[in-house]
Design a protein around this motif. Structure first.
Motif, PDB file in Angstrom:
ATOM      1  N   ASN A 222       0.854  -1.180   0.000  1.00 54.05           N
ATOM      2  CA  ASN A 222       0.000   0.000   0.000  1.00 54.05           C
ATOM      3  C   ASN A 222       0.893   1.233   0.000  1.00 54.05           C
ATOM      4  N   ARG A 223       0.841   1.970  -1.084  1.00 50.78           N
ATOM      5  CA  ARG A 223       1.654   3.171  -1.149  1.00 50.78           C
ATOM      6  C   ARG A 223       0.792   4.309  -1.671  1.00 50.78           C
ATOM      7  N   GLN A 224       1.010   5.486  -1.157  1.00 50.58           N
ATOM      8  CA  GLN A 224       0.203   6.624  -1.530  1.00 50.58           C
ATOM      9  C   GLN A 224       0.663   7.157  -2.882  1.00 50.58           C
ATOM     10  N   THR A 225      -0.286   7.332  -3.791  1.00 52.08           N
ATOM     11  CA  THR A 225       0.036   7.851  -5.108  1.00 52.08           C
ATOM     12  C   THR A 225       0.391   9.328  -5.014  1.00 52.08           C
ATOM     13  N   ARG A 226       1.431   9.710  -5.696  1.00 52.85           N
ATOM     14  CA  ARG A 226       1.857  11.107  -5.707  1.00 52.85           C
ATOM     15  C   ARG A 226       0.788  11.982  -6.335  1.00 52.85           C
ATOM     16  N   VAL A 227       0.582  13.154  -5.770  1.00 54.96           N
ATOM     17  CA  VAL A 227      -0.434  14.091  -6.246  1.00 54.96           C
ATOM     18  C   VAL A 227       0.248  15.205  -7.034  1.00 54.96           C
ATOM     19  N   MET A 228      -0.396  15.639  -8.095  1.00 51.69           N
ATOM     20  CA  MET A 228       0.173  16.674  -8.946  1.00 51.69           C
ATOM     21  C   MET A 228      -0.096  18.062  -8.392  1.00 51.69           C
ATOM     22  N   SER A 229       0.829  18.962  -8.616  1.00 47.80           N
ATOM     23  CA  SER A 229       0.623  20.370  -8.267  1.00 47.80           C
ATOM     24  C   SER A 229      -0.186  21.040  -9.374  1.00 47.80           C
ATOM     25  N   ASP A 230      -0.698  22.236  -9.101  1.00 50.55           N
ATOM     26  CA  ASP A 230      -1.463  22.968 -10.118  1.00 50.55           C
ATOM     27  C   ASP A 230      -0.609  23.221 -11.357  1.00 50.55           C
ATOM     28  N   ASP A 231       0.657  23.546 -11.153  1.00 52.16           N
ATOM     29  CA  ASP A 231       1.551  23.793 -12.292  1.00 52.16           C
ATOM     30  C   ASP A 231       1.743  22.536 -13.123  1.00 52.16           C
ATOM     31  N   GLU A 232       1.850  21.385 -12.451  1.00 52.53           N
ATOM     32  CA  GLU A 232       2.029  20.123 -13.177  1.00 52.53           C
ATOM     33  C   GLU A 232       0.778  19.748 -13.948  1.00 52.53           C
ATOM     34  N   VAL A 233      -0.395  20.036 -13.379  1.00 54.78           N
ATOM     35  CA  VAL A 233      -1.651  19.781 -14.093  1.00 54.78           C
ATOM     36  C   VAL A 233      -1.715  20.628 -15.357  1.00 54.78           C
ATOM     37  N   ARG A 234      -1.386  21.915 -15.220  1.00 53.44           N
ATOM     38  CA  ARG A 234      -1.400  22.796 -16.389  1.00 53.44           C
ATOM     39  C   ARG A 234      -0.392  22.337 -17.434  1.00 53.44           C
ATOM     40  N   ALA A 235       0.774  21.897 -16.973  1.00 51.41           N
ATOM     41  CA  ALA A 235       1.803  21.430 -17.906  1.00 51.41           C
ATOM     42  C   ALA A 235       1.333  20.198 -18.673  1.00 51.41           C
ATOM     43  N   LEU A 236       0.691  19.260 -17.978  1.00 54.10           N
ATOM     44  CA  LEU A 236       0.207  18.056 -18.635  1.00 54.10           C
ATOM     45  C   LEU A 236      -0.855  18.393 -19.676  1.00 54.10           C
ATOM     46  N   LYS A 237      -1.758  19.293 -19.346  1.00 55.32           N
ATOM     47  CA  LYS A 237      -2.802  19.680 -20.302  1.00 55.32           C
ATOM     48  C   LYS A 237      -2.196  20.371 -21.523  1.00 55.32           C
ATOM     49  N   THR A 238      -1.162  21.161 -21.293  1.00 49.08           N
ATOM     50  CA  THR A 238      -0.487  21.827 -22.412  1.00 49.08           C
ATOM     51  C   THR A 238       0.200  20.806 -23.317  1.00 49.08           C
ATOM     52  N   ILE A 239       0.858  19.835 -22.709  1.00 46.72           N
ATOM     53  CA  ILE A 239       1.525  18.771 -23.474  1.00 46.72           C
ATOM     54  C   ILE A 239       0.505  18.004 -24.314  1.00 46.72           C
ATOM     55  N   ALA A 240      -0.638  17.691 -23.699  1.00 46.04           N
ATOM     56  CA  ALA A 240      -1.684  16.949 -24.408  1.00 46.04           C
ATOM     57  C   ALA A 240      -2.244  17.776 -25.561  1.00 46.04           C
ATOM     58  N   ARG A 241      -2.437  19.069 -25.328  1.00 49.67           N
ATOM     59  CA  ARG A 241      -2.987  19.941 -26.376  1.00 49.67           C
ATOM     60  C   ARG A 241      -2.011  20.059 -27.550  1.00 49.67           C
ATOM     61  N   GLU A 242      -0.734  20.238 -27.236  1.00 46.73           N
ATOM     62  CA  GLU A 242       0.270  20.360 -28.299  1.00 46.73           C
ATOM     63  C   GLU A 242       0.442  19.046 -29.048  1.00 46.73           C
ATOM     64  N   SER A 243       0.352  17.935 -28.327  1.00 46.89           N
ATOM     65  CA  SER A 243       0.461  16.615 -28.960  1.00 46.89           C
ATOM     66  C   SER A 243      -0.685  16.382 -29.924  1.00 46.89           C
ATOM     67  N   ALA A 244      -1.876  16.862 -29.562  1.00 40.40           N
ATOM     68  CA  ALA A 244      -3.055  16.665 -30.410  1.00 40.40           C
ATOM     69  C   ALA A 244      -2.968  17.459 -31.705  1.00 40.40           C
ATOM     70  N   GLN A 245      -2.089  18.456 -31.742  1.00 42.98           N
ATOM     71  CA  GLN A 245      -1.937  19.283 -32.939  1.00 42.98           C
ATOM     72  C   GLN A 245      -0.940  18.691 -33.933  1.00 42.98           C
ATOM     73  N   VAL A 246      -0.251  17.621 -33.506  1.00 44.89           N
ATOM     74  CA  VAL A 246       0.726  16.960 -34.376  1.00 44.89           C
ATOM     75  C   VAL A 246       0.023  15.908 -35.214  1.00 44.89           C
ATOM     76  N   LYS A 247       0.083  16.042 -36.522  1.00 48.82           N
ATOM     77  CA  LYS A 247      -0.572  15.080 -37.407  1.00 48.82           C
ATOM     78  C   LYS A 247       0.106  13.717 -37.321  1.00 48.82           C
ATOM     79  N   GLY A 248      -0.704  12.687 -37.382  1.00 53.50           N
ATOM     80  CA  GLY A 248      -0.165  11.336 -37.360  1.00 53.50           C
ATOM     81  C   GLY A 248       0.194  10.836 -35.981  1.00 53.50           C
ATOM     82  N   SER A 249      -0.220  11.573 -34.939  1.00 51.88           N
ATOM     83  CA  SER A 249       0.055  11.137 -33.570  1.00 51.88           C
ATOM     84  C   SER A 249      -1.129  10.313 -33.071  1.00 51.88           C
ATOM     85  N   PRO A 250      -1.006   8.976 -33.018  1.00 53.94           N
ATOM     86  CA  PRO A 250      -2.166   8.133 -32.682  1.00 53.94           C
ATOM     87  C   PRO A 250      -2.674   8.370 -31.273  1.00 53.94           C
TER      88      PRO A 250
END
Length: 268
Positions: free
Chosen positions: A89-117
């Motif tokens: 039993n181990r506690q899952t690490r929680v993301m900071s607000d900055d990390e959440v924003r960074a992940l969403k930005t990465i996902a948004r930019e990735s979605a703009q790349v053609k051919g990215s499944p």
């Protein structure tokens, strides 16, 4: 491999060897409800980097081998002498607000790349995960019919089921009185694209595979690892999103309310 650092290499080797021999028999005979696909999927899980997924694979293989012994397909289950490492039993690490924003930005930019499944699916999936704290299999089981407008014009979503795999992905609906069957708010950002899709879509999957069926969680995990590679967020998984939402809900509303919104059957 990380899985083998937490699960003994000899254990994994014995399971794989015994299960490979078992594959030759499945198909000609029936071993419970098991198919060749089930055993192959379990073997594949033992090859993943995630210790928890590797453990699930080993447990599935142990059941397959035990059933084969019971039905006389094999005389002895070699894996029965291998002890699985206890679940920690181990506690899952929680993301900071900055990390959440960074992940969403990465996902948004990735979605703009053609051919990215899967990139468009990931961008929308991440928004829903952070909005609701759903388990990944619940989010992937969403249908457009699960969304409803409230009298004041706000869009909400009912978590009505989860995806279960027995060779192929199938929807397992929650009973009406299940604590997992719950209605959750979603953000305007998600509501905007959901309304656009509802205008042209039938009551099909929100996240649809290229073949027209459900998207498999394993596909999401593969796309996810590729998306976060080299970003500093390699430690983040879909479950990290759920843990982050849970922590925010507990902080704001307390354990009881958070447990209800997360679909827990108890408050631990």
């Amino acid at each position: 491999m990380e899985a083998e650092s937490r699960l003994e290499k000899p254990t994994i080797s014995v399971y794989r060897a015994a299960s490979a021999r078992l594959l030759a028999s499945i198909g000609d005979i029936s071993i419970g409800a098991l198919t060749r696909s089930d055993v192959r999927s379990a073997i594949w899980l033992t090859e993943l980097e995630s210790p928890s997924q590797a453990r699930i694979g080993l447990i599935s293989l142990r059941s397959a081998l035990a059933a084969a012994v019971h039905e006389g397909v094999i005389e002895w289950n070699a894996a029965s002498q291998q002890n699985l490492a206890p679940r920690q039993n181990r506690q899952t690490r929680v993301m900071s607000d900055d990390e959440v924003r960074a992940l969403k930005t990465i996902a948004r930019e990735s979605a703009q790349v053609k051919g990215s499944p899967g990139s468009v699916i990931l961008r929308r999936l991440i928004d829903i995960l952070f909005d609701t704290g759903m388990v990944i299999s619940e989010a992937l089981a969403l249908r457009y019919g699960d969304f409803r407008e409230t009298p004041d014009g706000h869009l909400v979503v009912r978590v009505s089921g989860t995806l279960a795999s027995r060779g192929e992905m199938k929807l397992k609906e929650y009973s009406e009185d299940s604590s997992k069957n719950r209605v959750l708010d979603i953000s305007d950002r998600v509501a905007d694209w959901v309304r656009d899709e509802i205008a042209v879509a039938t009551d099909g999957p929100v996240f649809e595979s290229t073949l027209g069926g459900w998207v498999h969680p394993n596909s999401v995990n593969r796309w996810w690892r590729k998306m976060v590679r080299g970003t500093g967020l390699e430690w983040v998984t879909p479950h990290t999103c759920r843990a982050t939402v849970k922590a925010a809900l507990v902080s704001q509303f307390g354990v009881a309310v958070a447990s209800t919104l997360m679909g827990y059957t108890n408050t631990r």
